[in-house]
Write a protein that holds these residues in place. Sequence first.
Motif, mmCIF file in Angstrom:
data_model
loop_
_atom_site.group_PDB
_atom_site.id
_atom_site.type_symbol
_atom_site.label_atom_id
_atom_site.label_comp_id
_atom_site.label_asym_id
_atom_site.label_seq_id
_atom_site.Cartn_x
_atom_site.Cartn_y
_atom_site.Cartn_z
ATOM 1 N N TYR A 1 -14.143 3.403 -5.516
ATOM 2 C CA TYR A 1 -12.589 3.366 -4.663
ATOM 3 C C TYR A 1 -11.238 4.487 -5.570
ATOM 4 N N ILE B 1 -8.538 0.972 -7.872
ATOM 5 C CA ILE B 1 -8.245 -0.583 -7.342
ATOM 6 C C ILE B 1 -6.970 -1.300 -7.462
ATOM 7 N N ARG C 1 -10.299 5.151 0.506
ATOM 8 C CA ARG C 1 -10.797 3.799 0.123
ATOM 9 C C ARG C 1 -9.847 3.094 -0.834
ATOM 10 N N LEU D 1 -9.555 -0.895 -2.951
ATOM 11 C CA LEU D 1 -10.009 -2.139 -3.076
ATOM 12 C C LEU D 1 -8.661 -3.329 -3.634
ATOM 13 N N SER E 1 -12.223 -4.621 0.745
ATOM 14 C CA SER E 1 -12.181 -3.363 0.148
ATOM 15 C C SER E 1 -11.710 -3.020 1.493
#
Length: 339
Positions: free
Chosen positions: A226, A229, A302, A304, A331
Motif C-alpha cells: 500500500y 495505511i 492503493r 488501506l 483496501s
Amino acid sequence: MLTGHQSWRFENRPRLLGTAAVVGPFEGQGPLAADFDRIHGDLRIGQESWEKAEKTLLEEAAKLAVQKAGLQNGDINFFVGGDLMNQIISTSFAARTLAIPYIGVFGACSTSMESLAIAANLVNSGSAEYALASACSHNATAEKQFRYPTEYGSQKPPTAQFTVTGAGAGVLSREGEGPCITSATIGRVIDMGIKDPFNMGAAMAPAAVDTIQAHFRDLDVEPGHYDLIVTGDLSKIGYQLARDLFEKHKVPIDQTVYKDCGMMIYDYEKQQVQAGASGCGCSAVVTYGHLLKRMHKGELNRILVVATGALLSPLSYQQGESIPCIAHAVSIESGVTPA
C-alpha cells in the motif's frame, strides 16, 4: 469471495461512482478543509436540535454522493450506514428521508468501513446494482450521550478526543469509473481491559493492529503493498501505541506511510482537540473527502483504511464494564496502473 479466515476479496472490483463529505465549522478550520464538499458555519445547521443537525449532515452527504454518481435515490438498491446515537437514529431517520431500502449497522467509529465493506460485498456478489455506504457523527450529540453535555463545560484529560461533526457517503457499482474496492477484512472484538472512556485511543489500538495483521495474513501482502495505511481515530495516544505493537509483533509498517485520520483532520497547534479526533464521521470524511481526492489527483494508487471503534455505551460504563473494541479494514485502489 472469502479469502483466508476473515477477509473478502472482491474479484469484480466495485467502483465508487460518487462520494461526498459534509462537515461542521470546526472541521472547516482544519488542514483538510479544501477537500470537503460542504462546510457548515453553524453546528446546528439550522435545525432545532443537535440530533436533527446530525441527521441533516448525513442526508446532505448521501444526496451529494448520489448526484455525483449521476443517479437518483430510486436507482440505489440498498443504503448501508450507521452512527453513534442510541438505536442509530441519525442514520435511520435519514433513511426515512432518502426512501432507499436500508441496512443499519453499528460498529461505533469503525462504522465507516463496516458499511463500505458490506456495500461492496452486496455489489460484488450481484446482490445489488448500486449500493450507498455512509457514516456520520456530531460533536455535541456524542458528548451529550457518552460524556457530558457541551454546555456543562467539563475539563478533559490530554488522552481525550474531540468527536468530528461530519458525514461521509459513497455510491458503489460494478460498472463505471472511479476508485475500486478490492478487499475487506472484518475485525474481531478485542478487549484489553481498559475502562477509561477518555482514553479511546489506547483501547482501540490493539484491535487496529489485530485487524491489520489479519489483513496481511489473509491477503498474503505486506505493508509495502500500500502507498498509505490509515487507522480511523486512534489519535496521538493510540497511534503511538499501535506503532509499539507493530514493532512488538514484528510488522514492518515502515515499508509504507502509516497515518491516523484522527491526527489529520485538525490542526493541533491552533485547535484544542486534546489527543485528536474521533467519531464515525472522522474516518468517513477523511476517506470520502481527502484521501479519495488524493487518489483522483494521482498522488495515491492503493490505500488501506482501517476504521476503529470502541463498543462501549453509557450503560456498560456505568456498570463497570471494560471497553471492547473492533476495527474493519477496506483496501481501495485508484484503478489506474502507476507509471
